[in-house]
Design a protein around this motif. Structure first.
Motif, PDB file in Angstrom:
ATOM      1  N   ILE A  28      34.116  43.177  49.492  1.00  0.00           N
ATOM      2  CA  ILE A  28      33.809  44.914  49.444  1.00  0.00           C
ATOM      3  C   ILE A  28      33.034  45.574  50.657  1.00  0.00           C
ATOM      4  CG2 ILE A  28      32.071  45.609  48.184  1.00  0.00           C
ATOM      5  CD1 ILE A  28      33.186  43.996  45.787  1.00  0.00           C
ATOM      6  N   LEU A  29      32.167  44.943  51.777  1.00  0.00           N
ATOM      7  CA  LEU A  29      31.301  45.291  52.759  1.00  0.00           C
ATOM      8  C   LEU A  29      32.452  45.641  54.173  1.00  0.00           C
ATOM      9  CD1 LEU A  29      29.070  46.781  54.070  1.00  0.00           C
ATOM     10  CD2 LEU A  29      28.770  44.606  54.977  1.00  0.00           C
ATOM     11  N   ILE A  30      33.236  44.603  54.098  1.00  0.00           N
ATOM     12  CA  ILE A  30      34.240  44.708  55.149  1.00  0.00           C
ATOM     13  C   ILE A  30      35.359  45.626  54.395  1.00  0.00           C
ATOM     14  CG2 ILE A  30      35.931  43.037  55.956  1.00  0.00           C
ATOM     15  CD1 ILE A  30      33.403  42.524  57.112  1.00  0.00           C
ATOM     16  N   GLY A  31      36.054  45.653  53.272  1.00  0.00           N
ATOM     17  CA  GLY A  31      36.857  46.299  53.138  1.00  0.00           C
ATOM     18  C   GLY A  31      36.359  48.144  52.991  1.00  0.00           C
ATOM     19  N   VAL A  32      35.267  48.229  52.971  1.00  0.00           N
ATOM     20  CA  VAL A  32      34.461  50.046  52.843  1.00  0.00           C
ATOM     21  C   VAL A  32      34.797  50.290  54.418  1.00  0.00           C
ATOM     22  CG1 VAL A  32      32.636  51.305  52.373  1.00  0.00           C
ATOM     23  CG2 VAL A  32      33.595  49.365  50.580  1.00  0.00           C
ATOM     24  N   ALA A  86      42.881  45.132  50.917  1.00  0.00           N
ATOM     25  CA  ALA A  86      42.962  44.107  50.017  1.00  0.00           C
ATOM     26  C   ALA A  86      41.246  43.752  50.322  1.00  0.00           C
ATOM     27  CB  ALA A  86      43.918  43.024  50.468  1.00  0.00           C
ATOM     28  N   SER A  87      40.946  43.770  50.610  1.00  0.00           N
ATOM     29  CA  SER A  87      39.395  43.612  50.645  1.00  0.00           C
ATOM     30  C   SER A  87      38.775  43.827  49.949  1.00  0.00           C
ATOM     31  CB  SER A  87      38.704  43.331  52.186  1.00  0.00           C
ATOM     32  OG  SER A  87      39.423  43.329  53.231  1.00  0.00           O
ATOM     33  N   LEU A  88      38.474  45.442  48.978  1.00  0.00           N
ATOM     34  CA  LEU A  88      38.110  45.767  48.180  1.00  0.00           C
ATOM     35  C   LEU A  88      38.614  44.688  46.496  1.00  0.00           C
ATOM     36  CD1 LEU A  88      37.944  48.956  49.330  1.00  0.00           C
ATOM     37  CD2 LEU A  88      36.077  47.585  48.934  1.00  0.00           C
ATOM     38  N   VAL A  89      39.691  44.683  46.896  1.00  0.00           N
ATOM     39  CA  VAL A  89      40.873  44.117  45.757  1.00  0.00           C
ATOM     40  C   VAL A  89      39.811  42.889  45.636  1.00  0.00           C
ATOM     41  CG1 VAL A  89      43.324  43.517  44.229  1.00  0.00           C
ATOM     42  CG2 VAL A  89      42.294  45.473  45.236  1.00  0.00           C
ATOM     43  N   PHE A  90      40.257  41.605  46.339  1.00  0.00           N
ATOM     44  CA  PHE A  90      39.502  41.074  46.146  1.00  0.00           C
ATOM     45  C   PHE A  90      37.975  40.236  45.518  1.00  0.00           C
ATOM     46  CE2 PHE A  90      37.411  37.110  48.517  1.00  0.00           C
ATOM     47  CZ  PHE A  90      38.059  35.954  48.092  1.00  0.00           C
ATOM     48  N   GLY A  91      37.299  41.629  46.510  1.00  0.00           N
ATOM     49  CA  GLY A  91      36.112  40.770  46.095  1.00  0.00           C
ATOM     50  C   GLY A  91      35.478  41.576  44.621  1.00  0.00           C
ATOM     51  N   GLY A  92      36.338  42.699  44.544  1.00  0.00           N
ATOM     52  CA  GLY A  92      36.337  42.700  42.753  1.00  0.00           C
ATOM     53  C   GLY A  92      37.121  41.743  42.002  1.00  0.00           C
ATOM     54  N   LEU A  93      38.278  41.345  41.914  1.00  0.00           N
ATOM     55  CA  LEU A  93      38.838  39.881  41.229  1.00  0.00           C
ATOM     56  C   LEU A  93      37.203  39.090  40.844  1.00  0.00           C
ATOM     57  CD1 LEU A  93      42.218  39.730  42.173  1.00  0.00           C
ATOM     58  CD2 LEU A  93      41.313  40.516  40.051  1.00  0.00           C
ATOM     59  N   LEU A  94      36.396  39.112  42.841  1.00  0.00           N
ATOM     60  CA  LEU A  94      35.604  37.888  42.370  1.00  0.00           C
ATOM     61  C   LEU A  94      34.805  38.300  41.493  1.00  0.00           C
ATOM     62  CD1 LEU A  94      35.861  36.730  46.504  1.00  0.00           C
ATOM     63  CD2 LEU A  94      37.145  35.353  44.171  1.00  0.00           C
ATOM     64  N   ILE A  95      34.654  39.270  41.254  1.00  0.00           N
ATOM     65  CA  ILE A  95      33.394  40.087  40.420  1.00  0.00           C
ATOM     66  C   ILE A  95      33.418  40.283  38.935  1.00  0.00           C
ATOM     67  CG2 ILE A  95      31.460  41.267  39.808  1.00  0.00           C
ATOM     68  CD1 ILE A  95      31.631  42.532  42.485  1.00  0.00           C
ATOM     69  N   ILE A  96      34.664  40.766  38.545  1.00  0.00           N
ATOM     70  CA  ILE A  96      35.227  40.498  37.898  1.00  0.00           C
ATOM     71  C   ILE A  96      35.209  39.060  36.851  1.00  0.00           C
ATOM     72  CG2 ILE A  96      36.955  41.006  36.197  1.00  0.00           C
ATOM     73  CD1 ILE A  96      37.024  43.715  37.870  1.00  0.00           C
TER      74      ILE A  96
END
Length: 186
Positions: A110-114, A139-149
């Protein structure tokens, strides 16, 4: 050619290959994770740490070398420092549990995506088209979000998701590197 374009060309004219190396490191990480589906969590942690550290060091090199030539060099440096910090923390605490690793990777992505999205919007005024960097950031934001969800996903599913993200992200960086190489005026 404006001053900002000249600065941008100077940063990437000699360093597009660093972005290429970063993409290749991500692809290698993803492929190795796919090839070892029975990989232990401890091995994954070390492999992930090595990737983050290598990516961060290469990114820091690019940012520091371009600091005199581009006003947005600090975005690249923050991106790199995030990778270095996560790589070092990974080696300092290798006995990390699966759920902590999951959130660790998610927050990093998420940090990298932002930071990638910020860089893409700032570079858009210079190069006009930053869709590859935007796509990598999303892609980084979606990946990070999926891992948290989905933190309760199975270990194998988690490994495949991490590997898929790494390969996808790496391919985007490789394509971006070659695109930048063609765009840069020497």
């Amino acid at each position: 050619m404006g001053m900002l374009e000249t600065d941008f060309n100077d940063i990437f004219s000699r360093r597009w290959w660093v972005l290429l190396l970063r993409g290749c490191a991500a692809i290698l990480f993803g492929v190795l994770t796919w090839l070892w589906p029975g990989i232990s969590l401890a091995t994954l942690v070390l492999l992930f740490g090595a990737y983050c550290l290598a990516d961060g060091v290469l990114g820091a090199w690019t940012a520091i070398e371009g600091r005199k030539n581009h006003s947005d060099w600090w975005i690249l440096l923050l991106w790199a420092l995030a990778g270095i910090a996560v790589g070092i923390l990974t080696f300092m605490v290798p006995g990390i549990t699966e759920i902590v690793l999951l959130f660790y990777i998610a927050l990093w992505a998420i940090l990298i995506g932002v930071l990638q999205l910020i860089a893409a919007f700032r570079l858009k005024r210079v190069v006009g088209s930053t869709w590859l960097l935007l796509l990598a950031g999303l892609a980084s934001l979606v990946f990070g979000g999926l891992l948290i969800i989905q933190p309760d996903a199975g270990a194998l599913a988690l490994l495949w998701l991490i590997a898929a993200y790494a390969v996808f992200y790496g391919v985007l960086l490789v394509v971006l590197a070659f695109w930048l190489r063609r765009q840069v005026r020497y």
